[in-house]
Design an enzyme around this catalytic site. Structure first.
Site, mmCIF file in Angstrom:
data_model
loop_
_atom_site.group_PDB
_atom_site.id
_atom_site.type_symbol
_atom_site.label_atom_id
_atom_site.label_comp_id
_atom_site.label_asym_id
_atom_site.label_seq_id
_atom_site.Cartn_x
_atom_site.Cartn_y
_atom_site.Cartn_z
ATOM 1 N N GLU A 149 0.848 -1.198 0.000
ATOM 2 C CA GLU A 149 0.000 0.000 0.000
ATOM 3 C C GLU A 149 0.879 1.242 0.000
ATOM 4 O O GLU A 149 1.324 1.674 1.053
ATOM 5 C CB GLU A 149 -0.934 -0.021 1.204
ATOM 6 C CG GLU A 149 -1.820 -1.258 1.243
ATOM 7 C CD GLU A 149 -2.837 -1.237 2.390
ATOM 8 O OE1 GLU A 149 -3.141 -0.154 2.953
ATOM 9 O OE2 GLU A 149 -3.328 -2.315 2.725
ATOM 10 N N PHE A 150 1.079 1.821 -1.160
ATOM 11 C CA PHE A 150 0.706 1.485 -2.523
ATOM 12 C C PHE A 150 1.832 1.923 -3.442
ATOM 13 O O PHE A 150 2.534 2.893 -3.118
ATOM 14 C CB PHE A 150 -0.584 2.215 -2.949
ATOM 15 C CG PHE A 150 -1.819 1.748 -2.256
ATOM 16 C CD1 PHE A 150 -2.464 0.609 -2.687
ATOM 17 C CD2 PHE A 150 -2.323 2.433 -1.156
ATOM 18 C CE1 PHE A 150 -3.627 0.171 -2.045
ATOM 19 C CE2 PHE A 150 -3.466 1.994 -0.519
ATOM 20 C CZ PHE A 150 -4.127 0.860 -0.955
#
Length: 378
Positions: A149-150
């Protein structure tokens, strides 16, 4: 995913007709009883015991999370994990019906820079990949999962595609050599295939996802939260005022070319809370002053306790297929049993591979998990 965090939009296929390349048969643990994927993440730091998991509602359970070391890029299996993982595996091996276990790397608390550096060269990707296979086999997992993420730009997305390709090749080769079923390869991804926050516009590598992953898991939650000055739904199915919705997100993945059966849709077992600016203005989009009960997050069993303790007004919103409740200046947006039914039926109507929950230990006596499982099977 991970401990729910207060950030914009945040927090992650398959069916019995799909085939996967590689040695060994994976059909038993990819496609249990032809029922598709009914998965959930187990946060290792949670006090919830793995022996308490009722596997009749699930086919796949993820152990969350391990992280790569910042210099070697090998997985850091801490002393805590060295004790917790065997407990997790032992508890689930004794369950009936059986479930497939996957080891997940990353999560909401991951260091995105470390992942970016890890994928930046073939050599560092190889170190990471080999470490994930070694750890997964050592402890008896049946698959590996990435929750980065991310990726922040097009270059990182391109490197992610290379990671998927090389990871799958390594898994295929390892299965041939050891004569065991290939480890599954899955990845939790943003709810939509394209996004712009924290950087410029970029897209996930849909071609690599389709070719190399067993499935991708769009995280269809954390659409709104107390970082905003208005109330909103955590996981709206539809939103006529914006594209921040599950229908839009899943549609974007299918439009990008990922087969629907390679998408496993995320569902939350927690809600987002606010403090209303005016307790008399209490609908969706009402002005808010910041986080409410639970420092902005309540898990489902806590929400029910809040509703009962405060005699809260509870409203089901048809468009978003979500609930909200309010008492005084406290406001909560969340999913309940009816929400789960509607969203799982939506997933099945599109031919998705299944669904997953974040996270085990947050339900209320398996109420949502049971309804979702029944909605999927029947």
């Amino acid at each position: 995913m991970g401990t729910p965090k207060l950030m914009p939009f945040f927090i992650l296929v398959i069916f019995h007709t799909m085939l996967s390349s590689g040695s060994g048969s994976n059909s038993d643990h990819i496609y249990p009883s032809g029922k598709g994927i009914r998965a959930a993440y187990f946060p290792s730091s949670n006090s919830f015991s793995p022996s308490s998991i009722d596997t009749q509602y699930f086919t796949h359970i993820y152990y969350a999370f391990l992280q790569p070391e910042s210099t070697t890029y090998k997985l850091n299996v801490t002393e805590f994990d060295q004790a917790r993982i065997p407990e997790f595996i032992k508890a689930l091996r004794g369950k009936n019906p059986p479930v497939t276990t996957l080891l997940s790397m990353g999560g909401g608390g991951n260091n995105a820079t470390v992942f970016a550096l890890m994928v930046s060269t073939q050599a560092t990707r190889e170190v990471f990949i080999n470490s994930t296979i070694q750890v997964a086999r050592k402890y008896g997992f049946q698959g590996v999962d990435l929750d980065w993420e991310f990726p922040k730009d097009a270059l990182e997305m391109s490197n992610l595609a290379l990671l998927y390709k090389e990871w799958r090749k390594a898994l295929d080769n390892e299965a041939r050599v050891c004569g065991k079923p290939r480890l599954l390869l899955t990845s939790a991804v943003y709810y939509a295939s394209k996004f712009t926050f924290y950087g410029g516009p970029r897209s996930y590598p849909a071609g690599a996802i389709s070719k190399y992953l067993d499935w991708a898991s769009p995280m269809c939650f954390d659409y709104h939260g107390s970082w905003e000055n208005f109330t909103g739904m955590n996981a709206a199915l539809d939103d006529s005022k914006s594209n921040i919705s599950t229908r839009y997100g899943i549609g974007s993945w299918i439009e990008a070319g990922v087969p629907s059966k390679k998408l496993v849709m995320g569902l939350p077992l927690y809600g987002r809370t606010w403090t209303l600016k005016d307790s008399k203005v209490n609908g969706i989009g009402a002005p808010a002053l910041g986080m409410g009960p639970g420092d902005g997050v309540l898990v489902y069993h806590q929400i029910l306790h809040f509703n009962n303790r405060t005699n809260a007004t509870v409203v089901y919103d048809t468009e978003s297929a979500s609930y909200y409740s309010y008492s005084g200046s406290s406001w909560v947006g969340y999913d309940g049993v009816r929400s789960a039914y509607m969203k799982v039926r939506f997933a099945k109507s599109l031919g998705l591979g299944g669904y997953f929950f974040w996270a085990l230990g947050q339900d209320n006596e398996w109420a949502i998990s049971k309804q979702a499982s029944n909605a999927w099977k029947y």
